[in-house]
Every structure is written in C-alpha cells, then in structure tokens.
Motif scaffolding. Structure first.
Motif, PDB file in Angstrom:
ATOM      1  N   LYS A 106       0.942  -1.091   0.071  1.00 60.63           N
ATOM      2  CA  LYS A 106       0.170   0.041  -0.051  1.00 60.63           C
ATOM      3  C   LYS A 106       0.937   1.133   0.031  1.00 60.63           C
ATOM      4  CE  LYS A 106      -3.545   2.396   2.790  1.00 60.63           C
ATOM      5  NZ  LYS A 106      -4.388   2.379   3.944  1.00 60.63           N
ATOM      6  N   HIS A 107       1.946   1.258   0.722  1.00 60.41           N
ATOM      7  CA  HIS A 107       2.745   2.339   0.842  1.00 60.41           C
ATOM      8  C   HIS A 107       3.919   2.541  -0.037  1.00 60.41           C
ATOM      9  CE1 HIS A 107       0.912   3.950   4.379  1.00 60.41           C
ATOM     10  NE2 HIS A 107       0.962   2.779   5.199  1.00 60.41           N
ATOM     11  N   GLY A 108       3.975   1.469  -1.087  1.00 60.41           N
ATOM     12  CA  GLY A 108       4.796   1.228  -2.046  1.00 60.41           C
ATOM     13  C   GLY A 108       6.351   1.041  -1.683  1.00 60.41           C
ATOM     14  N   THR A 109       6.578   0.283  -0.472  1.00 62.29           N
ATOM     15  CA  THR A 109       7.700  -0.017  -0.067  1.00 62.29           C
ATOM     16  C   THR A 109       8.060  -1.398  -0.298  1.00 62.29           C
ATOM     17  OG1 THR A 109       7.010  -0.195   2.252  1.00 62.29           O
ATOM     18  CG2 THR A 109       7.967   2.166   1.473  1.00 62.29           C
ATOM     19  N   ALA A 110       7.264  -2.295  -0.644  1.00 67.26           N
ATOM     20  CA  ALA A 110       7.632  -3.596  -0.778  1.00 67.26           C
ATOM     21  C   ALA A 110       8.724  -4.111  -1.542  1.00 67.26           C
ATOM     22  CB  ALA A 110       6.275  -4.234  -1.337  1.00 67.26           C
ATOM     23  N   TRP A 111       8.652  -3.330  -2.732  1.00 73.87           N
ATOM     24  CA  TRP A 111      10.159  -3.584  -3.560  1.00 73.87           C
ATOM     25  C   TRP A 111      11.481  -3.294  -2.816  1.00 73.87           C
ATOM     26  CZ3 TRP A 111      13.388  -0.131  -5.269  1.00 73.87           C
ATOM     27  CH2 TRP A 111      13.020   1.328  -5.155  1.00 73.87           C
ATOM     28  N   ILE A 112      11.250  -2.234  -2.010  1.00 75.43           N
ATOM     29  CA  ILE A 112      12.538  -1.592  -1.354  1.00 75.43           C
ATOM     30  C   ILE A 112      12.695  -2.646  -0.537  1.00 75.43           C
ATOM     31  CG2 ILE A 112      13.692  -0.192   0.496  1.00 75.43           C
ATOM     32  CD1 ILE A 112      11.838   2.089  -1.049  1.00 75.43           C
ATOM     33  N   GLN A 113      11.956  -3.318   0.320  1.00 76.62           N
ATOM     34  CA  GLN A 113      12.152  -4.388   1.425  1.00 76.62           C
ATOM     35  C   GLN A 113      12.514  -5.654   0.799  1.00 76.62           C
ATOM     36  OE1 GLN A 113       8.292  -4.758   3.464  1.00 76.62           O
ATOM     37  NE2 GLN A 113       8.835  -2.954   4.800  1.00 76.62           N
ATOM     38  N   GLN A 114      11.900  -6.123  -0.382  1.00 78.49           N
ATOM     39  CA  GLN A 114      12.304  -7.175  -1.085  1.00 78.49           C
ATOM     40  C   GLN A 114      13.775  -7.214  -1.701  1.00 78.49           C
ATOM     41  OE1 GLN A 114       9.332  -8.053  -3.817  1.00 78.49           O
ATOM     42  NE2 GLN A 114       7.854  -8.631  -2.169  1.00 78.49           N
ATOM     43  N   THR A 115      14.110  -5.906  -2.262  1.00 77.84           N
ATOM     44  CA  THR A 115      15.533  -5.755  -2.720  1.00 77.84           C
ATOM     45  C   THR A 115      16.324  -5.849  -1.843  1.00 77.84           C
ATOM     46  OG1 THR A 115      14.338  -4.548  -4.511  1.00 77.84           O
ATOM     47  CG2 THR A 115      16.829  -4.241  -4.387  1.00 77.84           C
ATOM     48  N   ILE A 116      16.193  -5.256  -0.606  1.00 78.89           N
ATOM     49  CA  ILE A 116      17.285  -4.879   0.421  1.00 78.89           C
ATOM     50  C   ILE A 116      17.366  -6.539   1.088  1.00 78.89           C
ATOM     51  CG2 ILE A 116      17.656  -4.215   2.684  1.00 78.89           C
ATOM     52  CD1 ILE A 116      16.714  -1.373   1.859  1.00 78.89           C
ATOM     53  N   GLY A 117      16.380  -7.124   1.204  1.00 76.91           N
ATOM     54  CA  GLY A 117      16.380  -8.563   1.832  1.00 76.91           C
ATOM     55  C   GLY A 117      17.216  -9.306   1.025  1.00 76.91           C
ATOM     56  N   VAL A 118      16.967  -9.366  -0.477  1.00 76.75           N
ATOM     57  CA  VAL A 118      17.409 -10.211  -1.478  1.00 76.75           C
ATOM     58  C   VAL A 118      19.120 -10.048  -1.420  1.00 76.75           C
ATOM     59  CG1 VAL A 118      17.846 -10.735  -3.729  1.00 76.75           C
ATOM     60  CG2 VAL A 118      15.433 -10.872  -2.927  1.00 76.75           C
ATOM     61  N   LEU A 119      19.317  -8.673  -1.216  1.00 81.98           N
ATOM     62  CA  LEU A 119      20.683  -8.243  -1.212  1.00 81.98           C
ATOM     63  C   LEU A 119      21.537  -8.815  -0.184  1.00 81.98           C
ATOM     64  CD1 LEU A 119      20.725  -4.611  -2.731  1.00 81.98           C
ATOM     65  CD2 LEU A 119      21.687  -6.703  -3.826  1.00 81.98           C
ATOM     66  N   ILE A 120      21.002  -8.510   1.147  1.00 83.39           N
ATOM     67  CA  ILE A 120      21.526  -8.671   2.276  1.00 83.39           C
ATOM     68  C   ILE A 120      21.608 -10.226   2.423  1.00 83.39           C
ATOM     69  CG2 ILE A 120      21.346  -8.946   4.842  1.00 83.39           C
ATOM     70  CD1 ILE A 120      20.130  -6.038   4.647  1.00 83.39           C
ATOM     71  N   GLU A 121      20.673 -10.912   2.187  1.00 86.70           N
ATOM     72  CA  GLU A 121      20.560 -12.333   2.135  1.00 86.70           C
ATOM     73  C   GLU A 121      21.557 -13.153   1.202  1.00 86.70           C
ATOM     74  OE1 GLU A 121      16.460 -12.861   2.028  1.00 86.70           O
ATOM     75  OE2 GLU A 121      16.197 -12.361   4.091  1.00 86.70           O
ATOM     76  N   GLY A 122      21.377 -12.586  -0.170  1.00 85.68           N
ATOM     77  CA  GLY A 122      22.235 -12.938  -1.153  1.00 85.68           C
ATOM     78  C   GLY A 122      23.673 -12.664  -0.566  1.00 85.68           C
ATOM     79  N   GLY A 123      24.151 -11.718  -0.147  1.00 85.21           N
ATOM     80  CA  GLY A 123      25.501 -11.192   0.253  1.00 85.21           C
ATOM     81  C   GLY A 123      25.970 -12.288   1.401  1.00 85.21           C
TER      82      GLY A 123
END
Length: 128
Positions: A106-123
């Motif tokens: 709703k707030h448009g932050t889902a993609w930010i959370q998912q991207t940061i999550g993938v970057l941190i977890e991928g790293g």
C-alpha cells in the motif's frame, strides 16, 4: 635488387635439405636415448600429476559444497521462514504477516524491502 633479408632467406631455403639430413641423422643416432629419457620423464612427473589431480578434486568439491551451503543459507533466510509461518503458525501470526505485506504494498515500499532483503541475504549466502 634484393635486400639482405631476402638473400638470407633464399640461402636458408636452399640449405633446407642439408639441415633436414643433419637433423634426421642426429635423431636416428640418438633415438634410443630420447626414448629412454621420455619414459623417465613420465615416471618423474607422476607424483606431481597425482597431486594436481587431488588438488583439482578438492577444489571442485569445495565449490560444490560452497554452492550447496549458499543455496541452503539463502533458502533458510529468505523463503523458509515465511513458509514455516504460513504452514505451522497460528492464525494471528499468519494474519500479521499478511497485514505487513499489504501495508508495504500500500505504501509502495514492498519492492525496497524485498530488494534489500535479497541483497543482504544473497551477500550472506555468497559470504558463506
């Protein structure tokens, strides 16, 4: 008029048969010696060949194990927690997870959370 290099090349070309006979005679005289030395070379380098083969096997195994551990850590950090909540969690936890996902969309932050999550977890999984 020909330059010096062309004249030297012609002279070497004319001497080709002489050189060929010279090397053929030399090789036929020393054939036994060359065969013996080649058989010794293969014996001398067997230990090194075995060591290199072992090192390559170890490296391959380390890469395979590293890939498996990376995939396992990525799955355990990114996918499995949500699956466990959805499968084994009570209704309250499942609803909280859905509410947080809906609020992020709703707030448009889902993609930010998912991207940061993938970057941190991928790293993290790459670091392992």
């Amino acid at each position: 008029p020909k330059n010096v290099e062309e004249l030297m090349a012609e002279r070497e070309h004319l001497n080709e048969a002489v050189y060929l006979k010279l090397f053929r005679d030399l090789l036929s005289d020393k054939a036994a010696l060359l065969k013996d030395s080649l058989s010794n070379v293969s014996e001398d380098y067997t230990e090194e060949t075995n060591q290199l083969s072992d090192a390559i096997k170890l490296q391959r195994n380390a890469m395979i194990i590293g890939g498996c551990v990376s995939i396992a850590s990525f799955l355990s950090l990114r996918i499995l927690p949500r699956q466990f909540i959805n499968r084994f969690g009570n209704a309250d936890r499942i609803q909280k997870l859905k509410d947080s996902d809906n609020l992020a969309r709703k707030h448009g932050t889902a993609w930010i959370q998912q991207t940061i999550g993938v970057l941190i977890e991928g790293g993290f999984s790459a670091w392992l």
